[in-house]
Design a protein around this motif. Structure first.
Motif, PDB file in Angstrom:
ATOM      1  N   ILE A  37       9.231 -31.927  18.376  1.00 18.01           N
ATOM      2  CA  ILE A  37       8.537 -33.108  18.476  1.00 18.01           C
ATOM      3  C   ILE A  37       8.890 -34.073  17.423  1.00 18.01           C
ATOM      4  O   ILE A  37       8.941 -35.335  17.287  1.00 18.01           O
ATOM      5  CB  ILE A  37       7.052 -32.619  18.519  1.00 18.01           C
ATOM      6  N   PRO A  42       9.755 -40.330  20.605  1.00 19.76           N
ATOM      7  CA  PRO A  42       8.909 -40.584  21.727  1.00 19.76           C
ATOM      8  C   PRO A  42       9.582 -41.353  22.849  1.00 19.76           C
ATOM      9  O   PRO A  42      10.337 -42.521  22.344  1.00 19.76           O
ATOM     10  CB  PRO A  42       7.511 -41.188  21.399  1.00 19.76           C
ATOM     11  N   GLU A  55       8.517 -37.078  25.984  1.00 15.78           N
ATOM     12  CA  GLU A  55       7.694 -37.012  25.037  1.00 15.78           C
ATOM     13  C   GLU A  55       7.277 -38.488  24.718  1.00 15.78           C
ATOM     14  O   GLU A  55       7.910 -39.304  24.599  1.00 15.78           O
ATOM     15  CB  GLU A  55       8.303 -36.628  23.807  1.00 15.78           C
ATOM     16  N   GLU A  57       3.925 -41.215  23.555  1.00 20.20           N
ATOM     17  CA  GLU A  57       3.025 -41.523  22.546  1.00 20.20           C
ATOM     18  C   GLU A  57       2.236 -42.677  23.003  1.00 20.20           C
ATOM     19  O   GLU A  57       3.062 -43.796  23.113  1.00 20.20           O
ATOM     20  CB  GLU A  57       3.463 -41.439  21.217  1.00 20.20           C
ATOM     21  N   ASP A 111       1.713 -47.341  26.404  1.00 18.79           N
ATOM     22  CA  ASP A 111       2.309 -47.648  25.070  1.00 18.79           C
ATOM     23  C   ASP A 111       2.714 -49.338  25.099  1.00 18.79           C
ATOM     24  O   ASP A 111       2.199 -49.910  25.973  1.00 18.79           O
ATOM     25  CB  ASP A 111       3.485 -46.785  24.838  1.00 18.79           C
ATOM     26  N   SER A 187      -5.862 -41.948  20.667  1.00 15.39           N
ATOM     27  CA  SER A 187      -4.327 -41.700  20.584  1.00 15.39           C
ATOM     28  C   SER A 187      -4.082 -40.538  21.508  1.00 15.39           C
ATOM     29  O   SER A 187      -4.852 -39.500  21.298  1.00 15.39           O
ATOM     30  CB  SER A 187      -4.144 -41.682  19.188  1.00 15.39           C
ATOM     31  N   HIS A 189      -0.765 -37.775  22.646  1.00 19.30           N
ATOM     32  CA  HIS A 189       0.813 -37.484  22.582  1.00 19.30           C
ATOM     33  C   HIS A 189       0.846 -36.258  23.829  1.00 19.30           C
ATOM     34  O   HIS A 189       0.239 -35.416  23.960  1.00 19.30           O
ATOM     35  CB  HIS A 189       1.234 -36.799  21.230  1.00 19.30           C
ATOM     36  N   SER A 223      -1.905 -33.741  23.563  1.00 18.56           N
ATOM     37  CA  SER A 223      -2.601 -33.608  21.970  1.00 18.56           C
ATOM     38  C   SER A 223      -3.377 -35.045  21.688  1.00 18.56           C
ATOM     39  O   SER A 223      -2.796 -35.910  22.220  1.00 18.56           O
ATOM     40  CB  SER A 223      -1.523 -33.359  20.760  1.00 18.56           C
ATOM     41  N   ASP A 226      -1.177 -38.693  17.032  1.00 20.52           N
ATOM     42  CA  ASP A 226       0.197 -39.383  17.157  1.00 20.52           C
ATOM     43  C   ASP A 226       1.106 -38.089  17.002  1.00 20.52           C
ATOM     44  O   ASP A 226       0.962 -37.105  17.283  1.00 20.52           O
ATOM     45  CB  ASP A 226       0.286 -40.272  16.036  1.00 20.52           C
ATOM     46  N   GLU A 227       2.389 -38.552  17.112  1.00 17.69           N
ATOM     47  CA  GLU A 227       3.558 -37.471  16.960  1.00 17.69           C
ATOM     48  C   GLU A 227       3.510 -36.657  16.041  1.00 17.69           C
ATOM     49  O   GLU A 227       3.610 -35.439  16.087  1.00 17.69           O
ATOM     50  CB  GLU A 227       5.102 -38.193  16.958  1.00 17.69           C
ATOM     51  N   ALA A 230       0.479 -34.247  16.493  1.00 16.63           N
ATOM     52  CA  ALA A 230       0.591 -33.379  17.599  1.00 16.63           C
ATOM     53  C   ALA A 230       1.505 -32.178  17.006  1.00 16.63           C
ATOM     54  O   ALA A 230       1.300 -31.061  17.470  1.00 16.63           O
ATOM     55  CB  ALA A 230       1.343 -34.052  18.831  1.00 16.63           C
TER      56      ALA A 230
END
Length: 260
Positions: A37, A42, A55, A57, A111, A187, A189, A223, A226-227, A230
């Protein structure tokens, strides 16, 4: 000295090696996912392919309505809950889980480029603890919790007392009602597999893609972060197992070296 000459030491060596291997493998799986990750950017929703691991976000938006969480009645698109009860044993007091569960509805992840539908079935939720409602034994829980107890045959009432004529003795056990959830507008992920679905997008800005569980994606994780958040939650879940595995390996190694 040989381990074969000491059956008890041999048993500890074998058990430590086996359990340590399983724990380290399980923990390292989460650590590898967290590393993936952090080291991969993303994907833009607009560029999602068909049958590929992705992936993404963005922001969680409801698709066809929301859920109400079990203990606080908050609007959300997914939640997990756990009911813990305090128990006494010869080793002291501890908390035991007496009930747990989860629920979810399809939602969109949005997004800056577009939004895609997320199918949460078979997902591994990594949500932070949003709320813990602590209720002392013998006390009346909040109304929402009472409604949950009434509808749940696995959780009885803790508002119990023993009438001793001169006074009433509270006999219920202390409990924690823990709720974790993904709220609408929060938010999110998502790590999973993207697949084409002609029915997944009907409005402007929606792509015909569903993100969910698939054979081409090693993990399906959702999750409320954010990245970076997560990755931390995934890593934190694997660290205790990886560390425990290393400790057990150390015990096995100590016995092996001592036998040489």
């Amino acid at each position: 000295m040989s381990l074969l000459d000491y059956p008890f030491a041999l048993a500890i060596f074998c058990a430590s090696s086996f359990v340590g291997s399983v724990m380290f493998w399980y923990g390292s799986k989460d650590l590898r996912t967290a590393y993936r990750i952090l080291t991969n950017d993303p994907n833009d929703v607009q560029s999602l392919g068909d049958g590929t691991p992705v992936e993404v976000e963005g922001i969680a938006q409801p698709e066809n309505g929301v859920l109400q969480s079990p203990f606080t009645g908050s609007d959300c698109v997914a939640y997990e809950y756990e009911v813990k009860e305090e128990r006494n044993s010869k080793n002291g007091r501890h908390w035991r889980t007496i009930d747990s569960g989860r629920n979810h509805v399809p939602f969109r992840i949005e997004d800056e480029t577009a939004s895609a539908l997320v199918d949460p079935r078979a997902a591994d939720f990594r949500f932070k603890s949003e709320r813990s409602i602590d209720v002392r034994g013998g006390n009346k829980p909040p109304e929402r919790v009472r409604e949950f107890i009434t509808a749940n045959k696995d959780v009885d009432s803790e508002d119990r007392t023993l009438d001793l004529k001169l006074f009433e003795l509270k006999t219920g056990k202390d409990r924690k009602y823990i709720e974790k959830r993904l709220d609408s507008g929060e938010s999110v992920h998502v790590l999973g597999e993207a697949r084409y679905d002609s029915m997944a997008g009907s409005e402007a800005g929606e792509v015909n893609t569903v993100i969910g569980h698939g054979e081409n994606a090693p993990r399906f994780l959702i999750s409320d972060a954010d990245e970076r958040g997560a990755a931390w939650r995934v890593a934190w879940g694997g660290l205790p197992y990886a560390f425990g595995g290393v400790v057990l390996f150390g015990i096995a190694g100590f016995l092996l070296v001592g036998s040489l």
